[in-house]
Write a protein that holds these residues in place. Structure first.
Motif, PDB file in Angstrom:
ATOM      1  N   SER A   1      11.397 -10.957 -10.895  1.00 40.71           N
ATOM      2  CA  SER A   1      12.776 -10.487 -10.803  1.00 40.71           C
ATOM      3  C   SER A   1      12.925  -9.429  -9.737  1.00 40.71           C
ATOM      4  N   LEU A   2      11.882  -8.640  -9.517  1.00 41.31           N
ATOM      5  CA  LEU A   2      11.952  -7.579  -8.509  1.00 41.31           C
ATOM      6  C   LEU A   2      11.858  -8.146  -7.095  1.00 41.31           C
ATOM      7  N   LEU A   3      11.444  -9.454  -6.928  1.00 42.61           N
ATOM      8  CA  LEU A   3      11.294 -10.070  -5.617  1.00 42.61           C
ATOM      9  C   LEU A   3      12.445 -11.029  -5.282  1.00 42.61           C
ATOM     10  N   SER A   4      13.370 -11.226  -6.211  1.00 44.72           N
ATOM     11  CA  SER A   4      14.362 -12.284  -6.047  1.00 44.72           C
ATOM     12  C   SER A   4      15.198 -12.085  -4.781  1.00 44.72           C
ATOM     13  N   ALA A   5      15.688 -10.852  -4.600  1.00 43.05           N
ATOM     14  CA  ALA A   5      16.546 -10.594  -3.448  1.00 43.05           C
ATOM     15  C   ALA A   5      15.791 -10.788  -2.147  1.00 43.05           C
ATOM     16  N   SER A   6      14.542 -10.322  -2.115  1.00 43.99           N
ATOM     17  CA  SER A   6      13.750 -10.457  -0.895  1.00 43.99           C
ATOM     18  C   SER A   6      13.469 -11.912  -0.576  1.00 43.99           C
ATOM     19  N   MET A   7      13.169 -12.722  -1.566  1.00 47.92           N
ATOM     20  CA  MET A   7      12.883 -14.139  -1.328  1.00 47.92           C
ATOM     21  C   MET A   7      14.133 -14.863  -0.848  1.00 47.92           C
ATOM     22  N   ALA A   8      15.204 -14.561  -1.514  1.00 50.65           N
ATOM     23  CA  ALA A   8      16.437 -15.239  -1.129  1.00 50.65           C
ATOM     24  C   ALA A   8      16.801 -14.917   0.308  1.00 50.65           C
ATOM     25  N   SER A   9      16.649 -13.610   0.656  1.00 50.26           N
ATOM     26  CA  SER A   9      16.985 -13.231   2.027  1.00 50.26           C
ATOM     27  C   SER A   9      16.029 -13.858   3.016  1.00 50.26           C
TER      28      SER A   9
ATOM     29  N   VAL B   1      -0.331  -1.606  -4.905  1.00 47.47           N
ATOM     30  CA  VAL B   1       0.329  -1.992  -6.147  1.00 47.47           C
ATOM     31  C   VAL B   1       1.773  -2.369  -5.855  1.00 47.47           C
ATOM     32  N   ASP B   2       2.411  -2.903  -6.870  1.00 48.10           N
ATOM     33  CA  ASP B   2       3.843  -3.150  -6.793  1.00 48.10           C
ATOM     34  C   ASP B   2       4.557  -1.823  -7.037  1.00 48.10           C
ATOM     35  N   PRO B   3       5.251  -1.286  -6.059  1.00 46.82           N
ATOM     36  CA  PRO B   3       5.871   0.048  -6.231  1.00 46.82           C
ATOM     37  C   PRO B   3       6.845   0.095  -7.401  1.00 46.82           C
ATOM     38  N   ASN B   4       7.622  -0.984  -7.576  1.00 44.44           N
ATOM     39  CA  ASN B   4       8.600  -0.972  -8.664  1.00 44.44           C
ATOM     40  C   ASN B   4       7.912  -0.942 -10.022  1.00 44.44           C
ATOM     41  N   GLU B   5       6.856  -1.762 -10.168  1.00 42.62           N
ATOM     42  CA  GLU B   5       6.137  -1.764 -11.434  1.00 42.62           C
ATOM     43  C   GLU B   5       5.416  -0.433 -11.664  1.00 42.62           C
ATOM     44  N   PHE B   6       4.932   0.153 -10.586  1.00 47.30           N
ATOM     45  CA  PHE B   6       4.273   1.458 -10.704  1.00 47.30           C
ATOM     46  C   PHE B   6       5.268   2.521 -11.182  1.00 47.30           C
ATOM     47  N   GLU B   7       6.444   2.521 -10.592  1.00 49.75           N
ATOM     48  CA  GLU B   7       7.459   3.487 -11.019  1.00 49.75           C
ATOM     49  C   GLU B   7       7.860   3.235 -12.472  1.00 49.75           C
ATOM     50  N   LEU B   8       7.990   1.955 -12.837  1.00 45.91           N
ATOM     51  CA  LEU B   8       8.359   1.628 -14.216  1.00 45.91           C
ATOM     52  C   LEU B   8       7.271   2.101 -15.190  1.00 45.91           C
ATOM     53  N   ALA B   9       6.003   1.954 -14.784  1.00 45.25           N
ATOM     54  CA  ALA B   9       4.911   2.416 -15.642  1.00 45.25           C
ATOM     55  C   ALA B   9       4.988   3.927 -15.843  1.00 45.25           C
TER      56      ALA B   9
ATOM     57  N   VAL C   1       0.848  -1.190   0.000  1.00 46.41           N
ATOM     58  CA  VAL C   1       0.000   0.000   0.000  1.00 46.41           C
ATOM     59  C   VAL C   1       0.884   1.241   0.000  1.00 46.41           C
ATOM     60  N   ILE C   2       0.667   2.104  -0.997  1.00 46.61           N
ATOM     61  CA  ILE C   2       1.397   3.376  -1.064  1.00 46.61           C
ATOM     62  C   ILE C   2       0.391   4.504  -1.219  1.00 46.61           C
TER      63      ILE C   2
ATOM     64  N   VAL D   1      -0.436  10.550  -2.792  1.00 40.41           N
ATOM     65  CA  VAL D   1      -0.296  11.964  -2.414  1.00 40.41           C
ATOM     66  C   VAL D   1       1.114  12.234  -1.902  1.00 40.41           C
ATOM     67  N   GLN D   2       1.700  11.245  -1.194  1.00 41.00           N
ATOM     68  CA  GLN D   2       3.066  11.411  -0.690  1.00 41.00           C
ATOM     69  C   GLN D   2       4.101  10.900  -1.685  1.00 41.00           C
ATOM     70  N   ARG D   3       3.735   9.874  -2.459  1.00 33.99           N
ATOM     71  CA  ARG D   3       4.718   9.228  -3.318  1.00 33.99           C
ATOM     72  C   ARG D   3       4.965   9.996  -4.609  1.00 33.99           C
ATOM     73  N   LEU D   4       3.920  10.593  -5.176  1.00 32.80           N
ATOM     74  CA  LEU D   4       4.075  11.230  -6.477  1.00 32.80           C
ATOM     75  C   LEU D   4       5.065  12.392  -6.454  1.00 32.80           C
ATOM     76  N   PRO D   5       5.027  13.295  -5.439  1.00 33.24           N
ATOM     77  CA  PRO D   5       6.059  14.355  -5.425  1.00 33.24           C
ATOM     78  C   PRO D   5       7.474  13.793  -5.377  1.00 33.24           C
ATOM     79  N   GLN D   6       7.668  12.613  -4.722  1.00 35.79           N
ATOM     80  CA  GLN D   6       9.003  12.012  -4.697  1.00 35.79           C
ATOM     81  C   GLN D   6       9.395  11.489  -6.075  1.00 35.79           C
ATOM     82  N   LEU D   7       8.396  10.911  -6.770  1.00 32.85           N
ATOM     83  CA  LEU D   7       8.692  10.393  -8.104  1.00 32.85           C
ATOM     84  C   LEU D   7       8.941  11.501  -9.106  1.00 32.85           C
ATOM     85  N   LYS D   8       8.456  12.708  -8.831  1.00 30.80           N
ATOM     86  CA  LYS D   8       8.639  13.823  -9.753  1.00 30.80           C
ATOM     87  C   LYS D   8      10.124  14.097  -9.988  1.00 30.80           C
TER      88      LYS D   8
END
Length: 798
Positions: A766-774, A446-454, A409-410, A413-420
């Motif tokens: 691929s975006l979850l690989s490091a987290s799963m491994a850890s 949403v998936d934050p990484n996929e959202f940023e990529l979009a 959950v993101i 309102v707070q995330r978009l100014p950071q992505l700007k």
């Protein structure tokens, strides 16, 4: 179809217009014809009135001439002295004439000096009254004018008496000289009474007038009886032209009323009779008739117009419903088309991913053996090409919605100014970014990484569409969708992220294809055509959709609709601990149908110190476990040929052999090829402590199996040495779509037969690989402490 519908609607609209215009035109034409008819009727009435007036006036004047002729006969041969001597007899004789003729007022005989010799009004006549100032006397002095008609005059002896006008003739002496005047006074009210009797129609006018425009009698009467017309009036002009009769329309000089007037000359006299009708009376009759037509015409026209209007309304509703259905069908066909393309691209990406995995795994193995700088450069080039292929595969899987997401959950309102700021670095300096967010929170899961990529894909497309610079605006607002076809039938609370540019825009022909993979309007080599397909796939997989609108020369706007979440935004994840790297021992059963992938996985497990047995399918794996109970770990693919896939295998192992650790890997999910091989290393590292400790455990086989079975039924398996590892019901949908890990381990008593227990791990993106491994590493580390545990069904956020 659209043209036919528009034509039908235009026909109905034209019919509606015609239902008003045509009756109006017909009514105007009928009104004009009717008005002309009433004018003709009025002229006919005037003609008939003139006939009556002329006949009446002619008879009156002929009677007056006979009266004058009788006076002449009575006074013939008498001198003025004889007349005076016989005044009484003549007075009585003239009196009888006046009494017998109601139109007469008096009979007068005058001498050459204008003095009255005898009168029917007085006896004896006053000697001081002279008529020299009167026109009926003066007109006869110079010459014989015949019967002279004077103007209306006022009595001198009694100014309040009755008005009169005179008819006079010249008295001739034996020698032919002027000897006086014989005159009869006529009552104007005689004519006016007659006119009143025949003038019962409203607006009627009757009059008798001299050629010089002086009225002798008029109805309706005027307060100024001694009135006359100017020489410029139509009557005087017509008379001056020598016309004895005519009909025309004129505004009266006397009372300023517009009338239809007709006149006719009285035969043998310089007098004209006039008949007229007020134009307002003609219009009143005409309007009365046309009002009767309107009483029937208006309701009929209104009814016809209403029927056509209802037909138009129902037709529009019918066509709107048809267009809505066509839009829904078109959206369904487009969705099916995209779904079919997604299935195709997903299958291609799956197979291509296996090829990349072989290449990437081979590179990783060669790096351990080839340390020469020449080989290292070649391996780097191969790894770079593999990473590019991985990127394409990842975008294809995102479009096909087989990309495993890690939603959290993101708050936009707070995330978009950071992505700007991040987007600013991806664009040129001549592009201005405007970010608009509401005051209220707009949380999405949403998936934050996929959202940023979009967002990056959208920003890059906007940059390419604005070669000369422009404005990129990103607007966030909460919306409530109501199931419209243009919004893929979504309904409920959503957050709309609108990304709009001021670029060149997209043509209407290309607009329906922008979300298709490999479709691009850019030049060759400048775009893969996968950017917007990733945006669409991400939105659909997140439970929303994406729409596009564009105008050539004005820009393009793409709107992402994401389901609004009421959950609190997730806290940032702390970095996971490093994986264990020590060497181990044990037996791994590798269940994989692809020879190349199996070879790569086998090599990694062998490098870590394990012995590897391979089964090409689930049935073969079960036979191996039954025949060789020394298997410590089962590592299985999920999608395999045959009736049993990896999930069914895991379930069977958990039920029949609650004593072996294991992991399941689905190559269908999007994953980085290099990351997969690295994760195999981490899996082996993660399950090693459980295997080692399972061999040295001090529990009985039955106790361990019973405890493991009870924990398996509870959804969590616990090893006395490895701690808790999260578990969940193994269903194909959950395995394919959920970024969770399932793993169980159990142990038996040394020396007793050890039956396999099921342990599985789904590695999903691929975006979850490091987290799963850890996470697996933490599970292994937790195994070193009996009290260490990871809670069941724990979500893994990237």
């Amino acid at each position: 179809m659209t043209t036919a519908r528009q034509s039908a609607i235009r026909v109905l609209q034209l019919m509606m217009v015609a239902s008003i215009v045509l009756p109006a035109i017909l009514f105007v034409f009928a009104s004009w014809m009717n008005y002309r008819h009433y004018q003709e009727v009025a002229d006919d009435r005037i003609e008939r009135s003139l006939d009556i007036l002329h006949e009446h006036a002619l008879k009156v004047f002929e009677t007056l001439e006979r009266a004058i002729a009788e006076v002449e006969e009575v006074t013939r041969g008498l001198s003025d002295e004889d007349i005076r001597a016989q005044e009484q007899r003549l007075h009585l004789r003239f009196r009888k004439i006046v009494d017998a003729m109601p139109q007469l007022q008096a009979v007068i005989v005058m001498d050459r000096n204008g003095h009255r010799l005898v009168s029917s009004l007085f006896y004896p006549v006053p000697n001081d009254l002279a008529a020299t100032s009167r026109s009926y006397y003066g007109a006869q002095v110079e010459r014989d004018v015949g019967t002279y008609v004077s103007e209306v005059q006022v009595p001198r002896l009694n100014p309040d008496g009755e008005l009169f006008f005179n008819l006079s003739r010249r008295r001739v002496s034996p020698d032919g000289s002027f000897n006086g005047v014989n005159s009869v006074a006529v009552r104007p009210d005689y004519f006016e009474d007659f006119y009143e009797r025949i003038g019962r129609s409203p607006g009627s006018l009757y009059a008798i007038v001299r050629a010089d425009g002086k009225f002798l009698a008029r109805y309706p009467e005027r307060n100024d009886p001694v009135s006359n017309l100017d020489a410029n009036t139509p009557l005087r002009r017509e008379i001056s032209k020598g016309l004895d009769e005519s009909i025309y329309t004129v505004q009266s000089q006397i009372d300023q009323i517009s009338r239809r007037i007709g006149y006719r000359k009285l035969s043998g006299f310089p007098v004209y009779v006039i008949a007229g009708i007020e134009t307002s009376a003609i219009r009143a009759e005409w309007l009365a008739t046309m009002s009767g037509h309107l009483i029937f015409g208006l309701p009929a026209t209104a009814l016809l117009f209403g029927i056509l209007g209802l037909a138009l309304h129902r037709t529009r509703r019918l066509y709107a419903e048809a267009e809505r259905r066509e839009a829904v069908e078109s959206a369904l066909r487009q969705a099916q088309r995209l779904e079919a393309i997604g299935q195709l691209t997903g299958g291609v990406a799956h197979d291509f991913n296996n090829l990349l995995m072989v290449v990437s795994g081979s590179v990783q193995r060669l790096r351990r053996e080839l340390t020469d700088e020449r080989y290292t450069r070649v391996l780097d080039m191969i790894a770079t090409a593999t990473e590019r292929g991985e990127s394409l595969t990842r975008q294809l899987l995102t479009f096909s919605r087989r990309q495993m997401l890690s939603p959290s959950v993101i708050d936009l309102v707070q995330r978009l100014p950071q992505l700007k700021d991040m987007l600013s670095r991806s664009l040129r300096g001549d592009i201005e970014i405007e970010a608009t967010v509401p005051a209220a929170p707009c949380a999405v899961k949403v998936d934050p990484n996929e959202f940023e990529l979009a967002l990056i894909n959208l920003a890059v497309n906007a940059r390419d569409a604005m070669p000369s610079g422009g404005t990129l605006s990103i607007t966030v607002r909460p919306v409530a969708l109501k199931g419209k076809a243009s919004e893929d039938g979504l309904a409920g609370d959503f957050v709309a992220i609108r990304v709009a540019d001021t670029g060149t825009g997209i043509s209407a022909d290309n607009l329906p294809h922008v979300f298709e993979p490999f479709f691009t309007t850019k030049e060759v080599g400048k775009g893969t055509g996968l950017g917007l397909s990733q945006v669409y796939g991400f939105a659909r997989q997140s439970g929303g959709t994406a729409t596009v609108s564009s105008q050539l020369g004005r820009g393009t706007a793409i709107t992402l609709y994401l389901p609004r979440s009421r959950e609190a935004p997730a806290a940032p994840m702390t970095p996971a601990g490093a994986a264990l790297t020590s060497r181990h021992s044990g037996t791994v059963l590798l269940v994989e149908d692809n020879d190349d992938v199996a070879e790569i996985c086998k090599g990694y497990f062998q490098q870590l110190g394990y012995s590897v047995k391979r089964a090409a399918g689930a049935q073969q794996a079960l036979q191996l476990i039954e025949n060789e109970p020394a298997v410590d770990v089962v590592f299985s693919d999920i999608l395999m040929p045959g009736v049993m896939n990896g999930l069914a295998l895991a379930q069977t192992l958990r039920e029949r052999f609650p004593g072996v650790a294991g992991a399941a890997l689905d190559r269908l999910q999007q994953q980085r090829p290099g990351g997969r091989t690295r994760r195999l290393h981490r899996v082996a590292e993660a399950v090693r402590p459980g295997i080692a400790r399972s061999r040295s455990a001090g529990f009985g086989a039955r106790q361990g199996a019973a405890a493991a079975g009870q924990r398996a039924r509870a959804g969590v398996a616990q090893s006395p040495h490895s701690g808790l590892i999260p578990a969940f019901p193994m269903t194909s949908r959950h395995f394919a779509m959920s970024p969770r890990i399932f793993a169980m381990s159990a142990s038996g008593v040394p020396g007793s037969p050890t039956k396999p227990c099921c342990a599985s791990a789904a590695f999903t993106s691929s975006l979850l690989s490091a987290s799963m491994a850890s996470l697996l590493s933490r599970a292994a580390i937790a195994g070193g402490s009996p009290g260490g545990a990871i809670k069941a069904n724990q979500s893994v956020a990237s």
